[in-house]
Design a protein around this motif. Sequence first.
Motif, PDB file in Angstrom:
ATOM      1  N   ALA A 163      53.705 -36.274  21.214  1.00 18.10           N
ATOM      2  CA  ALA A 163      53.335 -36.673  19.851  1.00 18.10           C
ATOM      3  C   ALA A 163      53.669 -35.574  18.851  1.00 18.10           C
ATOM      4  O   ALA A 163      53.452 -34.392  19.106  1.00 18.10           O
ATOM      5  N   ARG A 164      54.191 -36.002  17.714  1.00 24.19           N
ATOM      6  CA  ARG A 164      54.394 -35.123  16.555  1.00 24.19           C
ATOM      7  C   ARG A 164      53.550 -35.677  15.414  1.00 24.19           C
ATOM      8  O   ARG A 164      53.743 -36.821  14.983  1.00 24.19           O
ATOM      9  N   ILE A 165      52.579 -34.880  14.943  1.00 21.97           N
ATOM     10  CA  ILE A 165      51.577 -35.324  13.970  1.00 21.97           C
ATOM     11  C   ILE A 165      51.759 -34.498  12.700  1.00 21.97           C
ATOM     12  O   ILE A 165      51.544 -33.284  12.698  1.00 21.97           O
ATOM     13  N   VAL A 166      52.143 -35.146  11.613  1.00 26.19           N
ATOM     14  CA  VAL A 166      52.446 -34.450  10.362  1.00 26.19           C
ATOM     15  C   VAL A 166      51.722 -35.137   9.211  1.00 26.19           C
ATOM     16  O   VAL A 166      51.791 -36.371   9.068  1.00 26.19           O
ATOM     17  N   ARG A 167      50.997 -34.364   8.405  1.00 25.52           N
ATOM     18  CA  ARG A 167      50.301 -34.880   7.219  1.00 25.52           C
ATOM     19  C   ARG A 167      49.390 -36.054   7.581  1.00 25.52           C
ATOM     20  O   ARG A 167      49.357 -37.083   6.904  1.00 25.52           O
ATOM     21  N   CYS A 168      48.647 -35.906   8.653  1.00 29.99           N
ATOM     22  CA  CYS A 168      47.768 -36.972   9.138  1.00 29.99           C
ATOM     23  C   CYS A 168      46.306 -36.533   9.096  1.00 29.99           C
ATOM     24  O   CYS A 168      45.995 -35.340   9.095  1.00 29.99           O
ATOM     25  N   ASN A 169      45.415 -37.522   9.110  1.00 28.16           N
ATOM     26  CA  ASN A 169      43.978 -37.278   9.182  1.00 28.16           C
ATOM     27  C   ASN A 169      43.367 -38.124  10.288  1.00 28.16           C
ATOM     28  O   ASN A 169      43.785 -39.263  10.514  1.00 28.16           O
ATOM     29  N   ASN A 170      42.378 -37.555  10.977  1.00 27.56           N
ATOM     30  CA  ASN A 170      41.582 -38.310  11.941  1.00 27.56           C
ATOM     31  C   ASN A 170      42.463 -38.961  13.018  1.00 27.56           C
ATOM     32  O   ASN A 170      42.542 -40.179  13.134  1.00 27.56           O
ATOM     33  N   ILE A 171      43.097 -38.127  13.816  1.00 31.19           N
ATOM     34  CA  ILE A 171      43.968 -38.580  14.909  1.00 31.19           C
ATOM     35  C   ILE A 171      43.359 -38.124  16.232  1.00 31.19           C
ATOM     36  O   ILE A 171      42.937 -36.962  16.364  1.00 31.19           O
ATOM     37  N   GLU A 172      43.306 -39.031  17.205  1.00 28.55           N
ATOM     38  CA  GLU A 172      42.796 -38.662  18.536  1.00 28.55           C
ATOM     39  C   GLU A 172      43.773 -39.117  19.612  1.00 28.55           C
ATOM     40  O   GLU A 172      44.215 -40.269  19.626  1.00 28.55           O
ATOM     41  N   LEU A 173      44.088 -38.215  20.535  1.00 26.71           N
ATOM     42  CA  LEU A 173      44.861 -38.530  21.739  1.00 26.71           C
ATOM     43  C   LEU A 173      43.922 -38.363  22.921  1.00 26.71           C
ATOM     44  O   LEU A 173      43.299 -37.308  23.080  1.00 26.71           O
ATOM     45  N   ARG A 174      43.832 -39.400  23.789  1.00 28.89           N
ATOM     46  CA  ARG A 174      42.823 -39.327  24.842  1.00 28.89           C
ATOM     47  C   ARG A 174      43.208 -40.144  26.071  1.00 28.89           C
ATOM     48  O   ARG A 174      44.027 -41.057  26.026  1.00 28.89           O
ATOM     49  N   ASN A 175      42.612 -39.768  27.187  1.00 31.79           N
ATOM     50  CA  ASN A 175      42.606 -40.544  28.434  1.00 31.79           C
ATOM     51  C   ASN A 175      44.000 -40.755  29.032  1.00 31.79           C
ATOM     52  O   ASN A 175      44.441 -41.888  29.246  1.00 31.79           O
ATOM     53  N   PHE A 176      44.702 -39.663  29.333  1.00 29.48           N
ATOM     54  CA  PHE A 176      45.987 -39.806  30.016  1.00 29.48           C
ATOM     55  C   PHE A 176      46.390 -38.464  30.611  1.00 29.48           C
ATOM     56  O   PHE A 176      45.770 -37.423  30.350  1.00 29.48           O
ATOM     57  N   SER A 177      47.435 -38.487  31.417  1.00 27.37           N
ATOM     58  CA  SER A 177      48.039 -37.258  31.933  1.00 27.37           C
ATOM     59  C   SER A 177      49.536 -37.303  31.675  1.00 27.37           C
ATOM     60  O   SER A 177      50.120 -38.373  31.450  1.00 27.37           O
ATOM     61  N   ILE A 178      50.149 -36.122  31.698  1.00 27.84           N
ATOM     62  CA  ILE A 178      51.571 -35.965  31.408  1.00 27.84           C
ATOM     63  C   ILE A 178      52.211 -35.133  32.507  1.00 27.84           C
ATOM     64  O   ILE A 178      51.659 -34.117  32.938  1.00 27.84           O
ATOM     65  N   ASP A 179      53.379 -35.583  32.955  1.00 29.87           N
ATOM     66  CA  ASP A 179      54.137 -34.797  33.918  1.00 29.87           C
ATOM     67  C   ASP A 179      55.623 -35.104  33.727  1.00 29.87           C
ATOM     68  O   ASP A 179      55.991 -35.983  32.945  1.00 29.87           O
ATOM     69  N   TRP A 180      56.450 -34.389  34.461  1.00 30.75           N
ATOM     70  CA  TRP A 180      57.897 -34.581  34.426  1.00 30.75           C
ATOM     71  C   TRP A 180      58.392 -34.980  35.807  1.00 30.75           C
ATOM     72  O   TRP A 180      57.909 -34.457  36.821  1.00 30.75           O
ATOM     73  N   LYS A 181      59.338 -35.893  35.823  1.00 30.53           N
ATOM     74  CA  LYS A 181      59.935 -36.301  37.095  1.00 30.53           C
ATOM     75  C   LYS A 181      60.573 -35.108  37.784  1.00 30.53           C
ATOM     76  O   LYS A 181      60.439 -34.906  38.982  1.00 30.53           O
ATOM     77  N   ILE A 206      64.241 -23.470  48.331  1.00 29.83           N
ATOM     78  CA  ILE A 206      63.913 -24.387  47.245  1.00 29.83           C
ATOM     79  C   ILE A 206      63.824 -25.798  47.800  1.00 29.83           C
ATOM     80  O   ILE A 206      64.717 -26.246  48.526  1.00 29.83           O
ATOM     81  N   ASP A 207      62.759 -26.495  47.471  1.00 28.51           N
ATOM     82  CA  ASP A 207      62.588 -27.893  47.857  1.00 28.51           C
ATOM     83  C   ASP A 207      63.581 -28.742  47.046  1.00 28.51           C
ATOM     84  O   ASP A 207      63.366 -28.992  45.864  1.00 28.51           O
ATOM     85  N   LYS A 208      64.655 -29.174  47.691  1.00 31.90           N
ATOM     86  CA  LYS A 208      65.746 -29.859  46.971  1.00 31.90           C
ATOM     87  C   LYS A 208      65.322 -31.218  46.445  1.00 31.90           C
ATOM     88  O   LYS A 208      65.915 -31.737  45.495  1.00 31.90           O
ATOM     89  N   GLU A 209      64.291 -31.806  47.027  1.00 31.29           N
ATOM     90  CA  GLU A 209      63.826 -33.105  46.545  1.00 31.29           C
ATOM     91  C   GLU A 209      63.076 -32.953  45.224  1.00 31.29           C
ATOM     92  O   GLU A 209      63.275 -33.732  44.291  1.00 31.29           O
ATOM     93  N   GLN A 210      62.207 -31.946  45.144  1.00 29.94           N
ATOM     94  CA  GLN A 210      61.467 -31.722  43.905  1.00 29.94           C
ATOM     95  C   GLN A 210      62.292 -30.997  42.850  1.00 29.94           C
ATOM     96  O   GLN A 210      62.140 -31.242  41.641  1.00 29.94           O
ATOM     97  N   TYR A 211      63.173 -30.108  43.297  1.00 31.72           N
ATOM     98  CA  TYR A 211      63.936 -29.269  42.380  1.00 31.72           C
ATOM     99  C   TYR A 211      65.419 -29.316  42.753  1.00 31.72           C
ATOM    100  O   TYR A 211      65.969 -28.362  43.318  1.00 31.72           O
ATOM    101  N   PRO A 212      66.073 -30.434  42.488  1.00 31.19           N
ATOM    102  CA  PRO A 212      67.481 -30.570  42.889  1.00 31.19           C
ATOM    103  C   PRO A 212      68.371 -29.520  42.213  1.00 31.19           C
ATOM    104  O   PRO A 212      68.129 -29.114  41.077  1.00 31.19           O
ATOM    105  N   TYR A 213      69.391 -29.098  42.931  1.00 35.40           N
ATOM    106  CA  TYR A 213      70.339 -28.115  42.434  1.00 35.40           C
ATOM    107  C   TYR A 213      71.676 -28.341  43.126  1.00 35.40           C
ATOM    108  O   TYR A 213      71.786 -29.103  44.084  1.00 35.40           O
TER     109      TYR A 213
END
Length: 564
Positions: free
Chosen positions: A108-126, A147-154
């Motif tokens: 989220a990018r929040i600019v010139r806003c009032n009364n904003i709530e972000l809730r109830n989730f998680s964030i990760d990267w594939k 290096i675990d090639k499945e989690q960190y391909p190279y």
Amino acid sequence: MMSLTVMLVSLAACLAGPETVRMSDFALTASDNGNAIEKIGKALEYGKSLGKPFEIEFEKGEYFLDLGDPAGSEGSLRNYVFLLDGLSGVTIDGGGSEFIFKGIAGFARIVRCNNIELRNFSIDWKRPYITQAVIRDCGSDWMDLEIDKEQYPYRIAGKKVRYICGDGEYGVEEGTYCNYFTPDGRILPGSHDNYWMEYLLKSPAEEISDGVIRFHGKVDVPAPKGTILTIYNVRYRTPWATVVDSKDISFKDVTVYHTTGCGIVATITENITMDNLDYIPRREKGRVFSGVADAVHLTNCSGRIIMRNCDMDGQGDDALNIHGRYCKVESAGANGRTFRFSTSHGILLLKPEDKIWFLNYSDMQRSREYTVESARTINPSLFEVTLTEAPDLRGGKQWFIESASSCPDVLIENNVFGSGNRARGILLTSPGKVVVRDNVFKSAGTAILVEGDLTYWYESGGVRDLTITGNLFDNCHTSQWGHSVISFSPSPVPDDDSLPRFHRGIRITGNTFRLIEPSVLYASFVEDLVFKDNSISVTGKFPALGNMAAPIVLEHCSNCLTEY
């Protein structure tokens, strides 16, 4: 006069609260395995069209987010899922969902806003933008990494390792830290930033067995076999949340496992609450890292900042940094009231009616307050401010401007700052009322740093009312970031010992220190400090660093009471 009917309709609207925008109405449900970006965009545009407060609601599920892989930074609008600009009364409720990103992006990018709530989730990267490796063996001129090639391909091309992240291939980020961790996810005691590792990781490489790479290059600081290494493929790209010029922003019940930049970056924002915001490694995947930079970085904010019930661990820099900004005066107008100033922040930090101080490099003393009449941007690094009256700026080596209006009150309570966090726990330089209570600190470096820096980062804010009480400092300062567990120091320290001190009004009471060595407190250019009724014990759990000759070191301090 308003009719009774209109009044009743208005009252009903208020009682009804914000309108709910259900993602299921936009064909996005928990069973959807595709890219959710387009459907979220449509729901957001519908919410904006309502012209009133609204709440976006997700079914609990796992949602895939792919914005491509732009090379932008935190200011790039292409990098965010939720673009909120000029809105009031918006809630994004993940319903317990997990958002899985691909590519360099933010939530989220929040600019010139009032009364904003972000809730109830998680964030990760594939695929995170940090690659985790295990040291299997090393000599003076080679190192084997698994290096675990499945989690960190190279892949290896031309004897160079390319790390596959998102839709791109990355090397090792320039100036990368490459930190050492114990197998249980703690920064390896006694270790520090391994900048030399960048050159080793860019040296000729070969895969000697499946998932094991031998790098041929000089090994400056060997580590025990089984030590975990973090390889930064990017740093300081897009935060998961950016907030600018806003008010009453809340983050509640959110877990962040990874980001491609800092976590939350907020500037000139009034009132920020973080409640049960966890920024931690994904332990079930064996990770020791979370984000690539600071978890929370707040600049020139105001009102009240609250952080409670949060767990911060595995960041690539500090867990929390709250500060103002010293802006260098470049020139003065003929009227004596207009000044041009520079800052690397890229945002106009002052507005009409703000109060400012002038500060001189040679003595680190604040002037009396002056009032801003007007302010404008000349270019992204140069700004102009006109005051209501001309200040007296005779003498001195170099003048800086500091906002006297961006001095938030801060409450930090019931949080855990973990041992897998690079560098420090929290950095606090607000002249407002600051309370740090009932937290657990396991920081590898200094747990609490209170500075004020005119030499490098230009992060401002000598404290005037700081209470540190009821905290547990558990084997902090096992690595070389900082003087001691709690540290106060302006930079530079003035040469004139007769000057008023930079930090003042500090109470450190009722805390428990369990440490490998009694390097408890370092204070420089401080007055009115009380350190008493604290419990200090030495565990001897890790090798001591030998950084301090005594538990408490005071330099250029006045009216300080220390009992231990």
